[in-house]
Each structure stands twice: as C-alpha cells, then as structure tokens.
Design a protein around this motif. Structure first.
Motif, PDB file in Angstrom:
ATOM      1  N   ALA A   1      40.285  42.861  42.165  1.00  8.45           N
ATOM      2  CA  ALA A   1      41.492  42.416  42.659  1.00  8.45           C
ATOM      3  C   ALA A   1      42.535  43.690  42.237  1.00  8.45           C
ATOM      4  O   ALA A   1      43.833  43.607  42.910  1.00  8.45           O
ATOM      5  N   PHE A   2      42.687  44.310  41.386  1.00 12.39           N
ATOM      6  CA  PHE A   2      42.927  45.570  40.980  1.00 12.39           C
ATOM      7  C   PHE A   2      43.240  46.373  41.857  1.00 12.39           C
ATOM      8  O   PHE A   2      44.248  47.311  42.316  1.00 12.39           O
ATOM      9  N   GLU A   3      41.988  46.778  42.724  1.00 12.00           N
ATOM     10  CA  GLU A   3      41.962  47.548  43.398  1.00 12.00           C
ATOM     11  C   GLU A   3      42.861  47.361  44.590  1.00 12.00           C
ATOM     12  O   GLU A   3      43.406  47.749  45.144  1.00 12.00           O
TER      13      GLU A   3
ATOM     14  N   THR B   1      32.031  31.873  34.695  1.00 17.05           N
ATOM     15  CA  THR B   1      32.614  31.244  34.278  1.00 17.05           C
ATOM     16  C   THR B   1      33.516  31.416  33.125  1.00 17.05           C
ATOM     17  O   THR B   1      34.654  30.202  32.553  1.00 17.05           O
ATOM     18  N   TYR B   2      33.807  32.630  33.011  1.00 22.08           N
ATOM     19  CA  TYR B   2      35.426  33.345  32.444  1.00 22.08           C
ATOM     20  C   TYR B   2      36.185  33.474  33.011  1.00 22.08           C
ATOM     21  O   TYR B   2      37.407  34.325  33.891  1.00 22.08           O
ATOM     22  N   SER B   3      36.883  32.561  34.132  1.00 21.63           N
ATOM     23  CA  SER B   3      37.977  31.864  34.913  1.00 21.63           C
ATOM     24  C   SER B   3      38.416  30.954  34.766  1.00 21.63           C
ATOM     25  O   SER B   3      38.608  30.337  34.533  1.00 21.63           O
ATOM     26  N   LEU B   4      40.211  30.436  35.319  1.00 21.22           N
ATOM     27  CA  LEU B   4      40.546  29.743  35.009  1.00 21.22           C
ATOM     28  C   LEU B   4      40.144  28.629  35.983  1.00 21.22           C
ATOM     29  O   LEU B   4      40.173  27.244  35.395  1.00 21.22           O
ATOM     30  N   ASP B   5      39.056  28.416  36.828  1.00 27.14           N
ATOM     31  CA  ASP B   5      38.803  27.917  37.924  1.00 27.14           C
ATOM     32  C   ASP B   5      37.689  27.127  36.366  1.00 27.14           C
ATOM     33  O   ASP B   5      37.756  26.172  36.938  1.00 27.14           O
TER      34      ASP B   5
ATOM     35  N   LEU C   1      30.825  38.193  48.804  1.00 30.48           N
ATOM     36  CA  LEU C   1      30.647  37.918  47.453  1.00 30.48           C
ATOM     37  C   LEU C   1      30.951  37.298  46.389  1.00 30.48           C
ATOM     38  O   LEU C   1      30.102  35.517  45.944  1.00 30.48           O
ATOM     39  N   MET C   2      32.430  36.966  46.359  1.00 28.92           N
ATOM     40  CA  MET C   2      33.309  36.113  45.694  1.00 28.92           C
ATOM     41  C   MET C   2      32.556  34.901  46.041  1.00 28.92           C
ATOM     42  O   MET C   2      33.174  33.439  44.996  1.00 28.92           O
ATOM     43  N   LEU C   3      33.559  34.770  46.803  1.00 31.75           N
ATOM     44  CA  LEU C   3      33.116  33.476  47.387  1.00 31.75           C
ATOM     45  C   LEU C   3      32.059  32.524  47.929  1.00 31.75           C
ATOM     46  O   LEU C   3      31.949  31.264  47.218  1.00 31.75           O
ATOM     47  N   ALA C   4      31.208  32.969  47.642  1.00 30.49           N
ATOM     48  CA  ALA C   4      29.615  33.080  47.081  1.00 30.49           C
ATOM     49  C   ALA C   4      29.464  32.378  45.953  1.00 30.49           C
ATOM     50  O   ALA C   4      29.206  31.327  45.668  1.00 30.49           O
ATOM     51  N   LEU C   5      29.920  32.763  45.240  1.00 28.40           N
ATOM     52  CA  LEU C   5      29.684  32.998  43.386  1.00 28.40           C
ATOM     53  C   LEU C   5      30.608  32.194  42.565  1.00 28.40           C
ATOM     54  O   LEU C   5      30.168  31.892  41.187  1.00 28.40           O
ATOM     55  N   GLY C   6      32.252  32.647  43.053  1.00 32.66           N
ATOM     56  CA  GLY C   6      33.146  31.664  42.765  1.00 32.66           C
ATOM     57  C   GLY C   6      33.756  32.761  41.556  1.00 32.66           C
ATOM     58  O   GLY C   6      33.040  33.800  41.389  1.00 32.66           O
ATOM     59  N   GLY C   7      34.214  31.783  40.335  1.00 35.27           N
ATOM     60  CA  GLY C   7      34.726  32.870  39.851  1.00 35.27           C
ATOM     61  C   GLY C   7      34.175  33.231  38.923  1.00 35.27           C
ATOM     62  O   GLY C   7      34.499  33.817  37.924  1.00 35.27           O
TER      63      GLY C   7
ATOM     64  N   LEU D   1      42.991  36.054  42.501  1.00 33.80           N
ATOM     65  CA  LEU D   1      41.464  36.694  42.282  1.00 33.80           C
ATOM     66  C   LEU D   1      41.336  36.923  40.957  1.00 33.80           C
ATOM     67  O   LEU D   1      40.067  36.961  40.328  1.00 33.80           O
ATOM     68  N   ALA D   2      42.341  38.135  39.696  1.00 35.16           N
ATOM     69  CA  ALA D   2      42.068  38.387  38.970  1.00 35.16           C
ATOM     70  C   ALA D   2      41.748  37.123  37.772  1.00 35.16           C
ATOM     71  O   ALA D   2      41.055  37.392  36.846  1.00 35.16           O
ATOM     72  N   LEU D   3      42.366  36.708  38.066  1.00 32.45           N
ATOM     73  CA  LEU D   3      43.017  35.137  37.365  1.00 32.45           C
ATOM     74  C   LEU D   3      41.529  34.350  36.977  1.00 32.45           C
ATOM     75  O   LEU D   3      40.690  33.329  36.652  1.00 32.45           O
ATOM     76  N   GLY D   4      41.110  33.733  38.116  1.00 37.05           N
ATOM     77  CA  GLY D   4      40.254  32.960  39.034  1.00 37.05           C
ATOM     78  C   GLY D   4      40.430  31.935  38.755  1.00 37.05           C
ATOM     79  O   GLY D   4      39.960  30.931  38.358  1.00 37.05           O
ATOM     80  N   LEU D   5      41.434  32.083  39.801  1.00 36.08           N
ATOM     81  CA  LEU D   5      42.576  30.958  39.943  1.00 36.08           C
ATOM     82  C   LEU D   5      42.020  30.423  41.476  1.00 36.08           C
ATOM     83  O   LEU D   5      42.800  30.787  42.293  1.00 36.08           O
ATOM     84  N   CYS D   6      41.739  29.036  41.601  1.00 37.29           N
ATOM     85  CA  CYS D   6      40.957  28.781  43.482  1.00 37.29           C
ATOM     86  C   CYS D   6      40.474  30.206  43.947  1.00 37.29           C
ATOM     87  O   CYS D   6      40.915  30.587  45.234  1.00 37.29           O
TER      88      CYS D   6
END
Length: 141
Positions: free
Chosen positions: A29-31, A130-134, A122-128, A77-82
């Motif tokens: 997300a940062f990059e 457990t350390y995410s707002l999701d 990869l993020m779509l497959a794995l999701g955020g 993405l950085a927050l792991g939100l939705c």
C-alpha cells in the motif's frame, strides 16, 4: 452473513504468517501510494499527470478510477479494511496497464504493472489476514 464471512474472513494460519501478510499489505500500500498516488497531487512541468485511457471511457471517469486506485485504495489496503473489495479497481487498472497500455513494451516496462497485478491478486486470494480491520469488524458481527 455467509457473504460477509467470505469477504472479510482471512487467516494465514499462524501468527508469523499473519504478521508477514500485514507487513506485505502495508508495504504494498505504501509503495502504491508513494509511487503512483502522489503523482495525482503533483504537477510536473506545470501539468498534471496524464492518465492513459485505453478503454476510451469518459475522461472524468477514467481519471476518477485511476486516482481512487492510487490514493484511496492504498489506505484501505494498509488498514486491511474491506481488503478484497477495495483492491478490485486497482487490479483492473494494473491489469489493463499490463495487457493493454504496455502490451507492446519491453518486459522491463511491463514488469511494474505485472508485479502489482500479481501482488494484488495474492491479496484478493488471502484477504487482509487476522491483523486487519476486516477481522476486527467480523468479530463485532
């Protein structure tokens, strides 16, 4: 509730793997924001960044999708939100960059949208993870 679980639930299997997924998510997300999002705010040679429009969408819509993908999506993405829903527009933008905009370019030029697309898939497959707002939201439901 099943669709919410499908969209939000994500566990990489161990605390280490989930921490690695968190680091990957935040650094990606940062990059994305640093390299592509900041261009949306800067003028170069007195002009705003030209956003390619290979699908011939209305210019306002094309610029809106590109700007959203490079500025707002990295925050989600950085927050792991939705996470899974949020990255869909960016997957579209990077895949179009690879398959349409840069299709005749050298592999060195095509490499950037290809790598972003792979990382986002990869993020779509794995999701955020457990350390995410999701995950936090899912525990509240």
């Amino acid at each position: 509730m099943d669709i919410i679980n499908l969209l939000l639930a994500s566990d990489a299997g161990s605390p280490f793997n989930n921490a690695a997924l968190l680091a990957f998510r935040v650094l990606l997300a940062f990059e994305l924001f640093r390299v592509h999002g900041l261009k949306k705010f800067r003028l170069q040679n007195g002009e705003k960044e030209h956003v390619p429009n290979p699908l011939h969408l209305p210019d306002a819509l094309n610029n809106c999708v590109a700007s959203f993908s490079d500025t707002v999506v990295p925050v989600f993405l950085a927050l792991g939100l939705c996470t899974r829903l949020a990255i869909l527009p960016t997957i579209g933008v990077t895949a179009i960059g690879y398959f349409v905009v840069h299709r005749h370019d050298s592999p060195e030029v095509r490499d950037v949208p290809f790598m972003y697309t792979l990382c986002l898939l990869l993020m779509l497959a794995l999701g955020g993870g457990t350390y995410s707002l999701d995950t936090y939201i899912l525990t509240l439901l």
